[in-house]
Enzyme design. Sequence first.
Site, PDB file in Angstrom:
ATOM      1  N   CYS A  42       0.856  -1.193   0.000  1.00 23.49           N
ATOM      2  CA  CYS A  42       0.000   0.000   0.000  1.00 23.49           C
ATOM      3  C   CYS A  42       0.893   1.243   0.000  1.00 23.49           C
ATOM      4  O   CYS A  42       2.058   1.172   0.410  1.00 23.49           O
ATOM      5  CB  CYS A  42      -0.865  -0.024   1.259  1.00 23.49           C
ATOM      6  N   THR A  44       0.799   3.506   2.059  1.00 23.41           N
ATOM      7  CA  THR A  44       1.209   3.711   3.452  1.00 23.41           C
ATOM      8  C   THR A  44       2.519   2.978   3.737  1.00 23.41           C
ATOM      9  O   THR A  44       3.400   3.494   4.435  1.00 23.41           O
ATOM     10  CB  THR A  44       0.105   3.190   4.399  1.00 23.41           C
ATOM     11  N   HIS A  47       5.307   4.964   2.431  1.00 25.24           N
ATOM     12  CA  HIS A  47       5.655   6.065   3.355  1.00 25.24           C
ATOM     13  C   HIS A  47       6.570   5.536   4.466  1.00 25.24           C
ATOM     14  O   HIS A  47       7.538   6.181   4.861  1.00 25.24           O
ATOM     15  CB  HIS A  47       4.402   6.651   4.018  1.00 25.24           C
ATOM     16  N   HIS A  67      -0.635  -4.281   5.843  1.00 22.78           N
ATOM     17  CA  HIS A  67      -2.030  -4.473   6.257  1.00 22.78           C
ATOM     18  C   HIS A  67      -2.939  -4.957   5.139  1.00 22.78           C
ATOM     19  O   HIS A  67      -4.121  -5.126   5.351  1.00 22.78           O
ATOM     20  CB  HIS A  67      -2.577  -3.162   6.847  1.00 22.78           C
ATOM     21  N   CYS A  97     -12.853   0.762  19.028  1.00 18.55           N
ATOM     22  CA  CYS A  97     -13.067   0.585  20.466  1.00 18.55           C
ATOM     23  C   CYS A  97     -14.382  -0.118  20.776  1.00 18.55           C
ATOM     24  O   CYS A  97     -14.521  -0.789  21.796  1.00 18.55           O
ATOM     25  CB  CYS A  97     -13.001   1.932  21.172  1.00 18.55           C
ATOM     26  N   CYS A 103     -18.883   4.237  17.078  1.00 22.37           N
ATOM     27  CA  CYS A 103     -18.928   2.767  17.058  1.00 22.37           C
ATOM     28  C   CYS A 103     -20.344   2.287  17.370  1.00 22.37           C
ATOM     29  O   CYS A 103     -20.880   1.420  16.686  1.00 22.37           O
ATOM     30  CB  CYS A 103     -17.942   2.185  18.063  1.00 22.37           C
ATOM     31  N   LEU A 266     -10.507  11.660  -0.510  1.00 20.62           N
ATOM     32  CA  LEU A 266      -9.745  10.563   0.085  1.00 20.62           C
ATOM     33  C   LEU A 266      -8.262  10.910   0.182  1.00 20.62           C
ATOM     34  O   LEU A 266      -7.593  10.583   1.150  1.00 20.62           O
ATOM     35  CB  LEU A 266      -9.908   9.286  -0.767  1.00 20.62           C
TER      36      LEU A 266
HETATM   37  P1  NAD Z   1      -0.791   7.319  -4.978  1.00 17.25           P
HETATM   38  O1  NAD Z   1       0.074   8.326  -4.321  1.00 17.25           O
HETATM   39  O2  NAD Z   1      -0.226   6.063  -5.503  1.00 17.25           O
HETATM   40  O3  NAD Z   1      -1.596   8.026  -6.171  1.00 17.25           O
HETATM   41  C1  NAD Z   1      -1.826   9.393  -6.253  1.00 17.25           C
HETATM   42  C2  NAD Z   1      -1.762   9.778  -7.736  1.00 17.25           C
HETATM   43  O4  NAD Z   1      -2.101  11.165  -7.874  1.00 17.25           O
HETATM   44  C3  NAD Z   1      -0.371   9.592  -8.353  1.00 17.25           C
HETATM   45  O5  NAD Z   1      -0.437   8.705  -9.467  1.00 17.25           O
HETATM   46  C4  NAD Z   1       0.023  11.015  -8.755  1.00 17.25           C
HETATM   47  O6  NAD Z   1       0.797  11.051  -9.951  1.00 17.25           O
HETATM   48  C5  NAD Z   1      -1.345  11.676  -8.935  1.00 17.25           C
HETATM   49  N1  NAD Z   1      -1.327  13.151  -8.922  1.00 17.25           N
HETATM   50  C6  NAD Z   1      -0.442  13.982  -8.306  1.00 17.25           C
HETATM   51  N2  NAD Z   1      -0.772  15.266  -8.561  1.00 17.25           N
HETATM   52  C7  NAD Z   1      -1.895  15.252  -9.322  1.00 17.25           C
HETATM   53  C8  NAD Z   1      -2.708  16.266  -9.901  1.00 17.25           C
HETATM   54  N3  NAD Z   1      -2.449  17.585  -9.722  1.00 17.25           N
HETATM   55  N4  NAD Z   1      -3.784  15.895 -10.644  1.00 17.25           N
HETATM   56  C9  NAD Z   1      -4.067  14.591 -10.820  1.00 17.25           C
HETATM   57  N5  NAD Z   1      -3.316  13.575 -10.294  1.00 17.25           N
HETATM   58  C10 NAD Z   1      -2.248  13.911  -9.560  1.00 17.25           C
HETATM   59  O7  NAD Z   1      -1.942   7.027  -3.908  1.00 17.25           O
HETATM   60  P2  NAD Z   1      -2.994   5.813  -3.743  1.00 17.25           P
HETATM   61  O8  NAD Z   1      -2.367   4.703  -3.011  1.00 17.25           O
HETATM   62  O9  NAD Z   1      -3.702   5.552  -5.027  1.00 17.25           O
HETATM   63  O10 NAD Z   1      -3.972   6.559  -2.728  1.00 17.25           O
HETATM   64  C11 NAD Z   1      -4.676   7.716  -3.146  1.00 17.25           C
HETATM   65  C12 NAD Z   1      -4.665   8.789  -2.067  1.00 17.25           C
HETATM   66  O11 NAD Z   1      -5.510   8.385  -0.988  1.00 17.25           O
HETATM   67  C13 NAD Z   1      -3.304   9.068  -1.414  1.00 17.25           C
HETATM   68  O12 NAD Z   1      -3.216  10.460  -1.156  1.00 17.25           O
HETATM   69  C14 NAD Z   1      -3.372   8.304  -0.115  1.00 17.25           C
HETATM   70  O13 NAD Z   1      -2.527   8.864   0.885  1.00 17.25           O
HETATM   71  C15 NAD Z   1      -4.818   8.486   0.247  1.00 17.25           C
HETATM   72  N6  NAD Z   1      -5.405   7.457   1.132  1.00 17.25           N
HETATM   73  C16 NAD Z   1      -6.292   7.908   2.049  1.00 17.25           C
HETATM   74  C17 NAD Z   1      -6.958   7.007   2.860  1.00 17.25           C
HETATM   75  C18 NAD Z   1      -7.968   7.513   3.803  1.00 17.25           C
HETATM   76  O14 NAD Z   1      -8.390   6.747   4.677  1.00 17.25           O
HETATM   77  N7  NAD Z   1      -8.418   8.748   3.663  1.00 17.25           N
HETATM   78  C19 NAD Z   1      -6.701   5.629   2.740  1.00 17.25           C
HETATM   79  C20 NAD Z   1      -5.802   5.198   1.774  1.00 17.25           C
HETATM   80  C21 NAD Z   1      -5.156   6.127   0.959  1.00 17.25           C
HETATM   81 ZN    ZN Z   2     -14.983   3.593  18.774  1.00 17.89          ZN
END
Ligand code: NAD
Ligand code: ZN
Length: 346
Positions: A42, A44, A47, A67, A97, A103, A266
Amino acid sequence: MKKLMNAIVKPTAGPGLELRQVPVPVPGPGEVLIKVHKTAICGTDVHIYNWDPWAVQHIKPPMTIGHEYVGEIAQLGPGVKDFTVGQLVSGEGHLTCGHCRNCLNGDIQWCKDTVSVGVDRDGAFAEYVCIPATNLVAVDESLPEDVVAFFDAFGNAAHTALMWNLVGEDVLITGAGPIGMIAAGICRHAGARRVVITDTNDYRLDLARKMGADRAVNITRDDLRQVMKELHIMEGFDVGLEMSGNGAALKQMFTVMRNGGCISLLGISNVPVDIDMNEIIGRGLRLQGIYGRKMDNWHQMSYMVQGGLDLTPIITHRFHYTDFEKGFAAMNSGMSGKVVLDWTQE
Ligand code: NAD
Ligand code: ZN
């Protein structure tokens, strides 16, 4: 003597990961030990690998990460019923929790005390992972394990996309990362009229096209408004899914939504994004932040796959877990969809 297993571990505070031997967890009351078959990497995990500011803030080494996984039940802890050893399972990665207001109200994704597998406690990039039975998800054996390996990410995409009506709607997805690609497939499967996705990366846009996007727009080159004209999107997009975490993408989205359009957010930005509130207010846009997934959308994901949603085009790399470095290199290169690691062979 404790039994040992191989695991991909963040050993110390700094970049990189290490394959090392750690004790096999022993399931306590209400817990289940899972023998891992496949895992997926993932964003994450990347990162954490790169040890970026988010990882510095959230990860306490040494710990096993990961995960996204599928496996079989190896052992039931005391008191666990309704499951059997050998059963195919995955696991909801958010441990909640069970007694906060959200929850109790069924909005478990908004629990105030969420603990995440592979982030706050040992994860699944190992031969075995131990989780509470309440987080177990039974997996139908007809589903491809390579795909179930990333149901966790699929759940994020499903939660984000299915927040709004999609039937007959025009959808803009910003960001063709793995989650954006999956979302393109979901929107197509769920009956959207037009699915348009943007990114700056042609390799990823190509995968999104394979997932059913009508148009995959490279915003460094192509004119989104021209694309809208060609697709007869006259008053703007009905639904926007922000999946890039890039403020510029969100700002662009605001300009091409129809009045009253619905946006789910997201993508997580590393920096604060300044937005024009008046644009949201004046145009009556509806915004919804998305965290994790609806915990009950696991069956929905299975049913979508069984109903014909094919996610295999986004699997671009498969490696044995001992080659995890290659997997992370593929993810860091940007030239990847999902990377699946196999834990079934010695
Ligand atoms: P990723 O980083 O692989 O994909 C993001 C894509 O956005 C990349 O391909 C990048 O080139 C593109 N991008 C960058 N700038 C852009 C722009 N100006 N216009 C269009 N596209 C652009 O991420 P992923 O694994 O596919 O996840 C998507 C996002 O969701 C990430 O930011 C991640 O951190 C987040 N996320 C959030 C949750 C949550 O619970 N909210 C859970 C999972 C992932
Ligand atoms: Zn809870």
